[in-house]
Design a protein around this motif. Structure first.
Motif, short mmCIF file in Angstrom:
data_model
loop_
_atom_site.label_atom_id
_atom_site.label_comp_id
_atom_site.label_asym_id
_atom_site.label_seq_id
_atom_site.Cartn_x
_atom_site.Cartn_y
_atom_site.Cartn_z
N LEU A 1 5.19 -0.65 3.53
CA LEU A 1 4.39 -0.74 4.77
C LEU A 1 2.87 -0.88 4.32
CD1 LEU A 1 5.35 2.84 6.17
CD2 LEU A 1 5.84 0.69 7.08
N GLY A 2 2.03 -1.66 5.18
CA GLY A 2 0.77 -2.15 5.04
C GLY A 2 0.51 -2.98 5.95
N TYR A 3 -0.48 -3.91 5.34
CA TYR A 3 -0.86 -5.04 6.43
C TYR A 3 -0.50 -6.35 5.31
CZ TYR A 3 -3.38 -1.53 8.47
OH TYR A 3 -3.64 -0.36 9.29
N GLY A 4 0.60 -7.28 5.95
CA GLY A 4 0.89 -8.38 5.15
C GLY A 4 -0.05 -9.54 5.08
N PRO B 1 0.89 -1.25 -0.05
CA PRO B 1 0.05 -0.02 0.02
C PRO B 1 1.03 1.42 0.02
CG PRO B 1 -1.00 -1.64 1.65
CD PRO B 1 0.46 -2.24 0.71
N VAL B 2 1.93 1.31 0.52
CA VAL B 2 2.95 2.31 0.85
C VAL B 2 4.31 1.73 0.90
CG1 VAL B 2 3.76 4.43 2.16
CG2 VAL B 2 1.06 3.80 2.11
N VAL B 3 5.10 2.49 -0.01
CA VAL B 3 6.52 2.42 0.21
C VAL B 3 7.39 3.50 0.84
CG1 VAL B 3 8.85 1.57 -0.87
CG2 VAL B 3 6.27 0.58 -1.73
N ALA B 4 8.10 3.35 1.87
CA ALA B 4 8.75 4.48 2.31
C ALA B 4 9.93 4.40 1.87
CB ALA B 4 8.60 4.29 4.13
N ILE B 5 10.53 5.50 1.38
CA ILE B 5 11.87 5.67 1.00
C ILE B 5 12.77 6.30 2.18
CG2 ILE B 5 13.84 6.94 -0.37
CD1 ILE B 5 11.68 6.80 -2.95
N VAL B 6 13.21 5.65 2.93
CA VAL B 6 13.97 6.15 4.01
C VAL B 6 15.27 6.57 3.54
CG1 VAL B 6 14.60 5.51 6.46
CG2 VAL B 6 12.87 4.31 5.59
N ALA B 7 15.36 7.98 3.74
CA ALA B 7 16.67 8.72 3.33
C ALA B 7 17.31 9.40 4.58
CB ALA B 7 16.03 9.91 2.29
N GLN B 8 18.44 9.74 3.84
CA GLN B 8 19.10 10.85 5.16
C GLN B 8 19.66 11.97 4.48
OE1 GLN B 8 22.76 8.27 5.62
NE2 GLN B 8 22.78 7.62 3.46
N ASP B 9 19.48 12.97 5.16
CA ASP B 9 19.94 14.28 4.56
C ASP B 9 21.34 14.80 4.88
OD1 ASP B 9 20.02 17.23 4.08
OD2 ASP B 9 18.47 17.86 5.48
N MET B 10 22.29 14.84 4.02
CA MET B 10 23.44 14.84 3.89
C MET B 10 24.01 16.17 4.69
SD MET B 10 24.19 11.92 3.24
CE MET B 10 26.05 11.81 3.15
N ARG B 11 23.06 16.98 4.62
CA ARG B 11 23.17 18.32 5.27
C ARG B 11 22.41 18.55 6.49
NH1 ARG B 11 24.64 22.77 0.50
NH2 ARG B 11 24.41 24.08 2.62
N PHE B 12 22.31 17.52 7.37
CA PHE B 12 21.67 17.33 8.57
C PHE B 12 21.75 18.61 9.47
CE2 PHE B 12 25.21 14.99 9.49
CZ PHE B 12 25.72 15.20 10.86
N LEU C 1 0.98 -1.72 12.09
CA LEU C 1 1.46 -1.92 10.69
C LEU C 1 2.75 -3.18 10.34
CD1 LEU C 1 1.85 1.62 9.47
CD2 LEU C 1 -0.14 0.05 8.90
N ASP C 2 2.62 -3.64 9.20
CA ASP C 2 3.59 -4.55 8.93
C ASP C 2 4.64 -3.73 8.17
OD1 ASP C 2 2.83 -7.12 10.07
OD2 ASP C 2 1.10 -7.20 8.65
N CYS C 3 5.92 -4.57 7.99
CA CYS C 3 6.90 -3.74 7.36
C CYS C 3 7.69 -4.96 6.41
CB CYS C 3 7.84 -3.39 8.16
SG CYS C 3 7.49 -2.21 9.51
N GLY C 4 8.33 -4.50 5.52
CA GLY C 4 9.03 -5.21 4.50
C GLY C 4 10.22 -4.19 4.15
N PRO C 5 11.30 -4.16 4.87
CA PRO C 5 12.57 -3.52 4.58
C PRO C 5 13.38 -4.12 3.41
CG PRO C 5 12.89 -4.50 6.78
CD PRO C 5 11.57 -4.91 6.36
N LEU C 6 13.66 -3.36 2.47
CA LEU C 6 14.52 -3.91 1.42
C LEU C 6 15.67 -2.92 1.33
CD1 LEU C 6 11.47 -3.65 -1.11
CD2 LEU C 6 12.26 -5.62 0.09
N SER C 7 16.72 -4.00 0.77
CA SER C 7 17.93 -3.08 0.31
C SER C 7 18.35 -3.46 -1.29
CB SER C 7 19.33 -3.46 1.17
OG SER C 7 19.41 -4.94 1.26
#
Length: 197
Positions: A173-176, A82-93, A142-148
């Protein structure tokens, strides 16, 4: 002193939760994504630097863009979630440190002057926040499916061109759908992974 979570809560967060491979077609509303971030943001990071940024991919157009960067084995997972989160990092945090770490006004200088320290700090802490993100998602049901399995350069080009953001990992993310689960893989025992000195 904190009270321990009951065994049901611990099971939901750790033992019973699984990385999902198939998804039920139940939508995840915006309010739940906001609740997910609200919990995640309170997890500790060094100097409260909080470098994680999230793009929640839900629309068909954004999903098609993302699918261009995903490895063949993950295409159906990304297509069906249902949703895919792009978990990113701000290099200028460190530009946010005047707000996030106000009792040390010069904190950003450390990272501006030492790019390798900034890069390591950013990756370490955005990964740490990614772990909080998964636990928070499980905590709100929620259920998760982390991916690399994706091309980082392609994700960065498709979603973050011209910005200081870089992808860390993807998380469906969603319901597995339990029918998509593999048998549970083993984990290392304490004595295989730990040492007390």
């Amino acid at each position: 002193m904190n009270e321990p979570l009951d065994s049901r809560a611990r099971r939901q967060l750790f033992m019973d939760a699984r990385s999902q491979n198939a998804w039920l077609s139940i939508p995840v509303p915006d309010e739940l994504l906001r609740e997910l971030y609200e919990l995640t943001r309170w997890g500790p990071t060094s100097m409260n630097c909080s470098p994680m940024r999230i793009v929640f991919v839900r629309s068909a157009a954004a999903r098609e863009r993302l699918l261009q960067a995903v490895s063949p084995g993950n295409l159906e997972k990304v297509r069906a979630a249902p949703v895919v989160a792009i978990v990113a990092q701000d290099m200028r945090f460190y530009e946010q440190l005047p707000k996030l770490f106000p009792h040390r006004p010069d904190a950003g200088r450390i990272f501006r002057e030492q790019p390798k320290v900034a890069e390591d700090t950013c990756f370490r802490n955005s990964s740490l926040q990614g772990g909080y993100f998964i636990l928070a998602a499980r905590g709100i049901g929620l259920d998760c499916g982390p991916l690399s399995g994706f091309d980082t350069g392609s994700v960065d080009r498709l979603f973050f061109e011209g910005t200081s953001l870089r992808v860390n990992f993807l998380c469906c993310l969603g319901y597995g759908d339990p029918a998509g689960l593999f048998p549970r893989s083993p984990r290392l025992e304490f004595d295989e992974a730990c040492e007390i000195l």
